[in-house]
Design a protein around this motif. Structure first.
Motif, mmCIF file in Angstrom:
data_model
loop_
_atom_site.group_PDB
_atom_site.id
_atom_site.type_symbol
_atom_site.label_atom_id
_atom_site.label_comp_id
_atom_site.label_asym_id
_atom_site.label_seq_id
_atom_site.Cartn_x
_atom_site.Cartn_y
_atom_site.Cartn_z
ATOM 1 N N ALA A 67 -22.403 18.953 -70.212
ATOM 2 C CA ALA A 67 -22.694 18.584 -68.821
ATOM 3 C C ALA A 67 -21.759 19.307 -67.864
ATOM 4 N N ASN A 80 -28.378 20.290 -68.454
ATOM 5 C CA ASN A 80 -29.029 18.990 -68.308
ATOM 6 C C ASN A 80 -29.078 18.311 -69.678
ATOM 7 N N ASP A 133 -29.913 15.373 -70.446
ATOM 8 C CA ASP A 133 -30.951 14.364 -70.624
ATOM 9 C C ASP A 133 -32.149 14.894 -71.395
ATOM 10 N N ARG A 134 -32.195 16.203 -71.590
ATOM 11 C CA ARG A 134 -33.316 16.771 -72.346
ATOM 12 C C ARG A 134 -33.175 16.395 -73.824
ATOM 13 N N THR A 193 -30.738 28.058 -66.857
ATOM 14 C CA THR A 193 -30.055 28.176 -65.570
ATOM 15 C C THR A 193 -29.566 29.598 -65.323
#
Length: 509
Positions: free
Chosen positions: A152, A157, A159-160, A184
């Protein structure tokens, strides 16, 4: 809408109603309106194809529902009783249980035996199968909390779901999950490719390709073009293969469900007898065996044993690489060796100069050069028995202490001769002190089973340089980056095999 258009619309609607009488008229009208009033023959043809597909799907769904109802009527009470008696099968879908009951024609004893096999097959899993996906995800979050925090911080991300899967796969190694940054890192390049109408929809694939090409869009386009060409070639190959082509008459390709009643009855009998597999292959074998279930069982078991045998052989060939002796220093050569066999044909293409001699049709010079190198090497090693074997050669003169042998005409190849030699009873004890120089992995598997030691030809030539011409060894130190903060230095050794052959065998090409 003009009178002609209304009349044409009415005619097209009438034609569709005749073609699809079971479809509501309002639905047919809405389908026609999707084409903005363009009711030419081509569009009507496309509409008919679309409606045919819809009807086929509805018929398939209706058949499935009817099958569900019939199976529920036949086996529903038995399934309910079975679930009450065996709580462990609560996780099975009811339709799956119904199909299992149909497969064994309601025989509860066979059904219980089959379900026990399924449970045994999955008992090795670390986690309980009843554990929900959410609970598993929470466990992984707790287990890799520090790694998730680190990712993080890097702007990923977390949460994937695939982030947790990667951490679990690589045992929490954050470095191996680094390509997660690619989405990104290459966001601008991905946006540019999407603006150009790039065909790949999965952004992760684009990110990996961009990482592989250091962000060069042109190289990515080339990668994708090559990938699409390979896909088209495979598609053309499948479409032109005999099993996929459709022809007129008796050779018409049958659909997946195109079995007659006799075929279905035979398949049921074969399934009950324990014969499983591709239905078409099973039926073909059944007919080849004169419709005998016993012969079909024997044939299928024989084919299965053959596949297992071939699988074991392939695994042995894949693992044989670890059986070779690695020679990095002169002292790495095994001690107390009494016999050395050299696979001559296998050694002709290791050294560039010898390979060029073979390509220039100078095989006799190549054979002689290998023999002279082996003789010079053995003058220093003093091994009692060194034998150089070729598939077929007329140069059988002994070179110093090296015996030159031709496998033919007694044997077909050198492989056959070597296997026969090591399997002789008088050589069983000697095999522990026998070295065979070969890179033939299939031959190496057989020789290893007999207890022989194995050395690759390139390693043997390298040992010749260590023994005869150590000045031809060149060590080069290379530095490789492990992380951003540290680096490791490795030493790479180069051997001048061509100069070895030139000095010992007086060959320069």
């Amino acid at each position: 809408m003009s009178t002609n258009e209304q009349q044409q619309n009415t005619e097209q609607l009438t034609m569709l109603k005749e073609r699809f009488p079971h479809i509501n008229e309002n639905k047919l009208t809405r389908v026609l309106q999707r084409h903005d009033g363009d009711f030419d023959k081509h569009n009507i043809f496309l509409i008919c194809i679309f409606l045919d597909q819809v009807c086929a799907r509805l018929n398939q769904r209706e058949a499935r529902c009817n099958k569900w109802e019939s199976l529920e009527t036949r086996f529903g009470p038995a399934i309910t009783t079975l679930q009450q008696e065996n709580p462990s099968i609560q996780s099975f879908k009811r339709f799956r249980l119904l199909k299992i009951m149909e497969r064994f024609e309601g025989d509860l004893e066979k059904v219980n035996e089959f379900l026990q096999k399924v449970e045994t097959k999955h008992c090795h899993k670390d986690r309980d199968t009843s554990t929900s996906r959410y609970q598993r995800r929470e466990e992984l979050k707790t287990k890799y909390a520090s790694q998730l925090a680190q990712l993080a911080t890097s702007g990923i991300n977390v949460d994937r779901p695939w982030v947790l899967r990667l951490l679990e796969k690589h045992e929490g190694d954050v470095n191996k999950a680094k390509f997660a940054e690619c989405d990104t890192k290459y966001a601008n390049q991905i946006a540019q490719l999407e603006a150009e109408g790039f065909p790949i929809k999965n952004k992760r694939i684009l990110a990996r390709l961009l990482e592989k090409s250091n962000g060069d869009i042109d190289i990515v386009k080339q990668f994708v073009q090559e990938r699409q060409e390979k896909h088209l070639k495979r598609k053309e190959h499948r479409s032109t293969s005999p099993t996929m082509t459709t022809q007129e008459g008796d050779k018409t390709c049958r659909t997946r469900h195109d079995f007659n009643s006799d075929d279905l009855e035979n398949l049921k009998k074969l399934r009950l007898a324990g014969v499983h597999g591709n239905p078409r292959k099973v039926l073909a074998t059944f007919h080849e065996c004169n419709d005998s279930i016993e012969l079909t069982q024997a044939r299928m078991q024989e084919n299965k044993d053959k596949r297992c045998h071939h699988r074991e052989e392939r695994a042995s060939v894949a693992d044989i690489h670890n059986a070779y002796i690695t020679i990095n220093e002169r002292e790495d050569w095994p001690r107390d060796i009494e016999q050395v066999y050299l696979d001559g044909n296998n050694m002709m293409f290791v050294v560039d100069s010898l390979r060029r001699l073979c390509l220039n049709r100078a095989g006799k010079k190549t054979e002689r050069a290998i023999g002279e190198v082996a003789a010079a090497w053995n003058q220093q090693m003093h091994i009692p028995n060194v034998e150089l074997i070729y598939d077929s050669t007329r140069q059988l003169d002994q070179i110093d202490t090296v015996k030159v042998t031709s496998a033919q005409p007694t044997y077909k190849t050198t492989d056959d001769m070597l296997v026969d030699i090591v399997r002789r009873p008088e050589n069983h004890e000697k095999n522990k002190r026998t070295v065979v120089i070969t890179s033939d992995r299939a031959l190496a598997v057989l020789l290893q089973r007999e207890g022989c030691l194995l050395v690759k030809p390139k390693n043997w030539f390298a040992h010749c340089i260590m023994v005869l011409t150590p000045d031809l060894i060149n060590s080069e130190e290379t530095t490789s980056m492990i992380t951003n903060a540290s680096s490791a230095a490795t030493v790479k050794t180069h051997y001048n095999f061509d100069e070895l052959v030139r000095r010992i065998a007086k060959i320069d090409i």
